[in-house]
Design a protein around this motif. Structure first.
Motif, PDB file in Angstrom:
ATOM      1  N   GLN A 155     -90.006  12.093 -20.114  1.00 40.31           N
ATOM      2  CA  GLN A 155     -89.667  12.299 -21.528  1.00 40.31           C
ATOM      3  C   GLN A 155     -89.386  10.968 -22.225  1.00 40.31           C
ATOM      4  OE1 GLN A 155     -89.963  15.113 -23.392  1.00 40.31           O
ATOM      5  NE2 GLN A 155     -89.682  13.613 -25.024  1.00 40.31           N
ATOM      6  N   ASN A 175     -90.720   8.130 -21.467  1.00 43.87           N
ATOM      7  CA  ASN A 175     -92.032   7.518 -21.667  1.00 43.87           C
ATOM      8  C   ASN A 175     -92.736   8.136 -22.873  1.00 43.87           C
ATOM      9  OD1 ASN A 175     -91.847   5.731 -19.526  1.00 43.87           O
ATOM     10  ND2 ASN A 175     -92.759   7.150 -18.074  1.00 43.87           N
ATOM     11  N   ARG A 176     -92.630   9.439 -23.030  1.00 47.35           N
ATOM     12  CA  ARG A 176     -93.233  10.111 -24.194  1.00 47.35           C
ATOM     13  C   ARG A 176     -92.585   9.615 -25.488  1.00 47.35           C
ATOM     14  NH1 ARG A 176     -93.268  15.636 -21.038  1.00 47.35           N
ATOM     15  NH2 ARG A 176     -95.421  15.602 -20.298  1.00 47.35           N
ATOM     16  N   ASP A 177     -91.275   9.425 -25.452  1.00 43.96           N
ATOM     17  CA  ASP A 177     -90.569   8.925 -26.633  1.00 43.96           C
ATOM     18  C   ASP A 177     -91.036   7.520 -27.007  1.00 43.96           C
ATOM     19  OD1 ASP A 177     -89.146  11.306 -26.603  1.00 43.96           O
ATOM     20  OD2 ASP A 177     -87.325  10.417 -25.738  1.00 43.96           O
ATOM     21  N   ALA A 220     -94.495   7.788 -28.588  1.00 44.93           N
ATOM     22  CA  ALA A 220     -94.395   8.305 -29.954  1.00 44.93           C
ATOM     23  C   ALA A 220     -93.844   7.244 -30.907  1.00 44.93           C
ATOM     24  CB  ALA A 220     -93.502   9.551 -29.978  1.00 44.93           C
ATOM     25  N   LEU A 256     -99.972   7.715 -22.669  1.00 50.64           N
ATOM     26  CA  LEU A 256     -99.208   7.939 -21.446  1.00 50.64           C
ATOM     27  C   LEU A 256    -100.145   8.567 -20.439  1.00 50.64           C
ATOM     28  CD1 LEU A 256     -96.605   8.164 -19.737  1.00 50.64           C
ATOM     29  CD2 LEU A 256     -96.174  10.348 -20.879  1.00 50.64           C
TER      30      LEU A 256
END
Length: 108
Positions: A65, A67-69, A72, A83
């Motif tokens: 999560q 990494n996703r942030d 984004a 990612l």
């Protein structure tokens, strides 16, 4: 990010929570420089999430999560961000696997 020197950035299994989340905190207060097109690839294994017996005591369950942030955050600033998840790869296996993919597929 330093567009004067680099345009492509690759992070294999980054320890974003290291040093009390220093990287994440710095990222929030600094904007990505504009000008040259930049790209960021974060490559992460997911072995620890699926195999708790192999989990390091340093494992951060929020890694994917976070990494996703990051992806984004930089995408909102115009950085081409991706990612890539490597199923069944551990933190230690990520360096060689991701470096080979970067070179073989010419991701730069």
């Amino acid at each position: 990010m330093h567009p004067r020197y680099f345009s492509h950035y690759f992070a294999a299994s980054p320890s974003l929570s290291w040093a009390d989340g220093r990287i994440l905190k710095n990222m929030q207060i600094k904007a990505a420089p504009s000008g040259q097109t930049q790209s960021l690839w974060i490559m992460e294994g997911d072995l620890a999430q699926h195999h708790p017996a192999t989990t390091s005591p340093n494992f951060n369950p929020k890694t994917v999560q976070e990494n996703r942030d990051v992806i984004a955050h930089f995408a909102q600033q115009g950085v081409q961000s991706k990612l890539l998840l490597y199923p069944n790869f551990s933190h230690g296996q990520m360096f060689a696997a991701s470096l080979l993919d970067i070179l073989n597929y010419r991701l730069f």
